[in-house]
Motif scaffolding. Structure first.
Motif, PDB file in Angstrom:
ATOM      1  N   ALA A   1      -8.108  10.304  21.869  1.00 24.76           N
ATOM      2  CA  ALA A   1      -6.664  10.127  21.347  1.00 24.76           C
ATOM      3  C   ALA A   1      -6.814  10.329  20.254  1.00 24.76           C
ATOM      4  O   ALA A   1      -5.078  11.601  19.926  1.00 24.76           O
ATOM      5  CB  ALA A   1      -6.381   8.368  21.579  1.00 24.76           C
ATOM      6  N   ALA A   2      -7.129  10.536  19.028  1.00 27.10           N
ATOM      7  CA  ALA A   2      -6.918  11.797  17.622  1.00 27.10           C
ATOM      8  C   ALA A   2      -7.082  13.103  18.048  1.00 27.10           C
ATOM      9  O   ALA A   2      -6.154  13.999  17.638  1.00 27.10           O
ATOM     10  CB  ALA A   2      -7.917  11.215  16.999  1.00 27.10           C
ATOM     11  N   LEU A   3      -7.921  13.868  18.991  1.00 33.15           N
ATOM     12  CA  LEU A   3      -7.963  14.654  19.559  1.00 33.15           C
ATOM     13  C   LEU A   3      -6.689  15.208  20.042  1.00 33.15           C
ATOM     14  O   LEU A   3      -6.405  16.683  19.529  1.00 33.15           O
ATOM     15  CB  LEU A   3      -9.020  15.529  19.970  1.00 33.15           C
ATOM     16  N   GLN A   4      -6.152  14.632  20.961  1.00 31.62           N
ATOM     17  CA  GLN A   4      -4.334  14.710  21.663  1.00 31.62           C
ATOM     18  C   GLN A   4      -3.805  14.377  20.618  1.00 31.62           C
ATOM     19  O   GLN A   4      -2.808  15.522  20.641  1.00 31.62           O
ATOM     20  CB  GLN A   4      -4.702  13.881  23.129  1.00 31.62           C
ATOM     21  N   ALA A   5      -3.583  14.025  19.603  1.00 28.19           N
ATOM     22  CA  ALA A   5      -2.814  13.381  19.310  1.00 28.19           C
ATOM     23  C   ALA A   5      -2.417  14.441  18.102  1.00 28.19           C
ATOM     24  O   ALA A   5      -1.892  15.198  17.800  1.00 28.19           O
ATOM     25  CB  ALA A   5      -3.112  11.950  18.188  1.00 28.19           C
ATOM     26  N   ILE A   6      -3.317  15.348  17.603  1.00 28.08           N
ATOM     27  CA  ILE A   6      -3.905  16.289  16.392  1.00 28.08           C
ATOM     28  C   ILE A   6      -3.294  17.807  16.860  1.00 28.08           C
ATOM     29  O   ILE A   6      -2.678  18.186  16.599  1.00 28.08           O
ATOM     30  CB  ILE A   6      -5.726  16.312  15.638  1.00 28.08           C
ATOM     31  N   ALA A   7      -3.809  17.890  18.572  1.00 28.13           N
ATOM     32  CA  ALA A   7      -3.145  18.645  19.453  1.00 28.13           C
ATOM     33  C   ALA A   7      -1.856  18.875  19.617  1.00 28.13           C
ATOM     34  O   ALA A   7      -0.997  19.946  18.946  1.00 28.13           O
ATOM     35  CB  ALA A   7      -4.090  18.562  20.547  1.00 28.13           C
ATOM     36  N   GLU A   8      -1.064  17.975  19.522  1.00 28.09           N
ATOM     37  CA  GLU A   8       0.401  17.445  19.472  1.00 28.09           C
ATOM     38  C   GLU A   8       1.230  17.540  18.479  1.00 28.09           C
ATOM     39  O   GLU A   8       2.374  17.709  18.270  1.00 28.09           O
ATOM     40  CB  GLU A   8       0.735  15.712  20.320  1.00 28.09           C
ATOM     41  N   GLY A   9       0.823  16.760  17.504  1.00 24.16           N
ATOM     42  CA  GLY A   9       1.264  16.333  16.347  1.00 24.16           C
ATOM     43  C   GLY A   9       0.568  16.647  14.972  1.00 24.16           C
ATOM     44  O   GLY A   9       0.802  16.605  14.103  1.00 24.16           O
ATOM     45  N   GLY A  10      -0.485  18.005  14.540  1.00 22.15           N
ATOM     46  CA  GLY A  10      -1.428  17.631  13.923  1.00 22.15           C
ATOM     47  C   GLY A  10      -1.909  16.589  13.284  1.00 22.15           C
ATOM     48  O   GLY A  10      -2.118  15.975  13.847  1.00 22.15           O
TER      49      GLY A  10
END
Length: 190
Positions: free
Chosen positions: A18-27
């Motif tokens: 979830a952290a990787l996906q969040a970083i990809a989407e919003g930094g």
């Protein structure tokens, strides 16, 4: 009973994914505890069951990124029978994922100690791996290293173009021809 099924217990891998996906989407700021808990439908208590703090999450998230985006690519390109085929395989794999925003989000966050250390380590590993492919194709150490740095820089430049000005990159058959030309440019020349 209310008929609902019991919730699956989250794992540390669920949080890092979830952290990787969040970083990809919003930094990097998007990988904060509360937004991740909301994304996962979990409580902050679940987070603290797996991680002592956000820094521990980021460290583990960067380890996961390295495994998925570097270890797997190195393993795949080490399986080809000869150096030219390994370089071609590498080109196909990495340029096939050009539109993914995660790499650029991480490059933008290198000021963070966890991200900066991981990006530096991964970049060095990538350059070393590519240099090894060039050495196997007959280049001496200096030429292999220089070619590897150029190849990694070309990849990062394409990733930046894909994010900032995607219309500059060809599509369809023109993209295939473009990859062929890149292969010619990156081909080892002993």
């Amino acid at each position: 009973m209310d008929g609902s099924s019991p919730r699956r217990r989250l794992t540390a891998d669920d949080w890092t994914g979830a952290a990787l996906q969040a970083i990809a989407e919003g930094g990097l700021d998007a990988a904060a505890v509360e937004p991740l808990a909301k994304r996962l439908g979990a409580t902050k208590g679940s987070f603290y069951w797996h991680f002592s703090n956000r820094r521990a999450l980021l460290d583990r998230t960067m380890e996961t990124w390295e495994k998925v985006h570097t270890d797997a690519v190195i393993a795949a390109t080490s399986a080809a029978p000869a150096a030219p085929e390994r370089l071609a395989e590498l080109l196909e794999i990495v340029f096939g994922s050009i539109g993914e925003p995660l790499e650029l989000a991480l490059l933008a966050a290198v000021d963070d100690p966890s991200v900066g250390a991981a990006v530096a380590r991964v970049t060095e590993r990538r350059v070393d791996h590519v240099a090894g492919l060039y050495r196997a194709a007959g280049l001496d150490e200096a030429a292999a290293r220089s070619s590897a740095v150029a190849a990694v820089a070309l990849y990062l430049g394409h990733a930046q173009l894909a994010a900032a000005a995607p219309s500059t990159l060809p599509e369809g058959a023109a993209w295939t021809a473009h990859l062929t030309r890149l292969g010619e440019l990156l081909a080892p020349r002993p």
